[in-house]
Design a protein around this motif. Sequence first.
Motif, short mmCIF file in Angstrom:
data_model
loop_
_atom_site.label_atom_id
_atom_site.label_comp_id
_atom_site.label_asym_id
_atom_site.label_seq_id
_atom_site.Cartn_x
_atom_site.Cartn_y
_atom_site.Cartn_z
N MET A 1 -91.80 -58.25 -18.91
CA MET A 1 -90.49 -57.58 -18.77
C MET A 1 -90.52 -57.07 -17.23
SD MET A 1 -88.92 -54.60 -20.87
CE MET A 1 -87.27 -53.80 -20.50
N VAL A 2 -89.33 -57.06 -16.64
CA VAL A 2 -89.41 -56.62 -15.34
C VAL A 2 -89.55 -54.93 -15.41
CG1 VAL A 2 -87.80 -56.55 -13.18
CG2 VAL A 2 -87.81 -58.54 -14.91
N GLY A 3 -89.35 -54.39 -16.22
CA GLY A 3 -89.51 -52.86 -16.21
C GLY A 3 -90.70 -52.37 -15.58
N TYR A 4 -92.12 -53.05 -15.99
CA TYR A 4 -93.16 -52.47 -15.47
C TYR A 4 -93.12 -52.96 -13.74
CZ TYR A 4 -94.87 -51.95 -20.29
OH TYR A 4 -95.25 -51.45 -21.40
N SER A 5 -92.63 -53.99 -13.56
CA SER A 5 -92.73 -54.05 -11.99
C SER A 5 -91.73 -53.03 -11.11
CB SER A 5 -92.33 -55.62 -11.63
OG SER A 5 -90.80 -55.65 -11.91
N ALA A 6 -91.03 -52.33 -11.61
CA ALA A 6 -90.24 -51.50 -11.06
C ALA A 6 -91.18 -50.11 -10.77
CB ALA A 6 -89.11 -51.16 -11.85
N LEU A 7 -92.04 -50.11 -11.57
CA LEU A 7 -93.11 -48.93 -11.17
C LEU A 7 -94.29 -49.29 -10.66
CD1 LEU A 7 -93.11 -47.21 -14.82
CD2 LEU A 7 -91.71 -46.68 -12.75
N PRO A 10 -93.90 -49.99 -6.46
CA PRO A 10 -94.09 -48.90 -5.45
C PRO A 10 -95.28 -48.40 -5.51
CG PRO A 10 -92.19 -48.84 -6.70
CD PRO A 10 -92.72 -49.78 -7.25
N ILE A 11 -96.07 -48.34 -6.54
CA ILE A 11 -97.61 -47.78 -6.59
C ILE A 11 -98.26 -48.77 -5.58
CG2 ILE A 11 -99.57 -47.63 -7.90
CD1 ILE A 11 -97.49 -46.54 -10.25
N GLY A 12 -98.24 -50.08 -5.96
CA GLY A 12 -98.97 -50.96 -4.94
C GLY A 12 -98.65 -50.64 -3.60
N GLY A 13 -97.51 -50.69 -3.19
CA GLY A 13 -96.89 -50.55 -1.75
C GLY A 13 -97.60 -49.29 -1.15
N ILE A 14 -97.51 -48.18 -2.00
CA ILE A 14 -98.17 -46.87 -1.35
C ILE A 14 -99.67 -47.16 -1.09
CG2 ILE A 14 -98.76 -44.48 -2.20
CD1 ILE A 14 -96.02 -44.41 -3.23
N MET A 15 -100.33 -47.74 -2.06
CA MET A 15 -101.77 -48.01 -2.06
C MET A 15 -102.20 -48.79 -0.87
SD MET A 15 -102.71 -48.32 -6.28
CE MET A 15 -104.44 -48.70 -5.71
N ILE A 57 -88.70 -46.26 -6.66
CA ILE A 57 -88.09 -46.74 -7.85
C ILE A 57 -86.71 -46.59 -8.20
CG2 ILE A 57 -88.31 -45.85 -10.37
CD1 ILE A 57 -91.11 -44.78 -9.89
N LEU A 58 -86.07 -45.68 -7.39
CA LEU A 58 -84.72 -45.25 -7.54
C LEU A 58 -83.67 -46.61 -7.49
CD1 LEU A 58 -83.02 -42.68 -7.94
CD2 LEU A 58 -82.56 -42.74 -5.34
N PRO A 59 -83.89 -47.48 -6.53
CA PRO A 59 -82.89 -48.55 -6.51
C PRO A 59 -82.92 -49.56 -7.68
CG PRO A 59 -84.19 -48.58 -4.66
CD PRO A 59 -84.87 -47.47 -5.29
N ASN A 60 -83.96 -49.43 -8.57
CA ASN A 60 -84.24 -50.22 -9.47
C ASN A 60 -83.75 -49.75 -10.95
OD1 ASN A 60 -85.73 -52.23 -8.06
ND2 ASN A 60 -87.38 -50.74 -8.35
N TRP A 88 -90.32 -55.59 -8.07
CA TRP A 88 -91.55 -55.37 -7.63
C TRP A 88 -91.61 -55.54 -6.15
CZ3 TRP A 88 -95.26 -57.43 -4.48
CH2 TRP A 88 -96.49 -57.01 -4.62
N PHE A 89 -90.84 -56.49 -5.39
CA PHE A 89 -90.65 -56.72 -4.22
C PHE A 89 -89.86 -55.52 -3.52
CE2 PHE A 89 -91.30 -60.77 -5.97
CZ PHE A 89 -92.41 -61.16 -5.35
N VAL A 90 -88.88 -54.90 -3.91
CA VAL A 90 -88.05 -54.07 -3.41
C VAL A 90 -88.98 -52.76 -3.38
CG1 VAL A 90 -85.95 -52.62 -3.93
CG2 VAL A 90 -85.94 -55.04 -4.15
N GLY A 91 -89.49 -52.46 -4.53
CA GLY A 91 -90.13 -51.10 -4.83
C GLY A 91 -91.46 -51.02 -3.69
#
Length: 120
Positions: A1-7, A10-15, A57-60, A88-91
Motif C-alpha cells: 500500500m502506498v500509505g506507508y510510503s507517505a510516512l 519523509p523520514i528517509g529524506g530527513i535522515m 506528509i501534508l501533501p499526501n 515516497w518521492f514527494v515526501g
Amino acid sequence: MVGYSALLGPIGGIMIADYYLLRHQQLDVPDLYRQQGRYTYQKGVNYQAMLALALGILPNIPGFLQAVGALPAGTVWPWLAGIYYYAWFVGFLLAGGLYVLLMRPQFRSAPASSVAAELV
C-alpha cells in the motif's frame, strides 16, 4: 500500500539530509548515547525535524483520504490526488529539503567539528 510510503519517504529524506548534507558523514558516536549530548536538542526533541516531517506528509493526506474512501472520489483536485501515488518521492524530497533549510543556521553557527581530532 502506498500509505506507508507517505510516512517513510519523509523520514528517509530527513535522515539522509542530516547525515549526508548537513553532517557530511561525521557523527560524534559517544554523544549519540549521552543524555545531554549534541543530539539531545530541546528536551530530546528536534522540533525542526518534526516540522519537516509534518510538512513532508501534508501533501499526501488528501490523496490518502480519497484512496481509503474517507473522502468521496472527485472531491480532491486530480493533481493533488495524483501526488499520493508518488508519496515516497514527494515526501522524501520535500521533508529533506525543508529539514536542510531549517537546520542550516545551526550548522553555520556551530564550531568546527572536533570528531576528526578525537579520532587522532
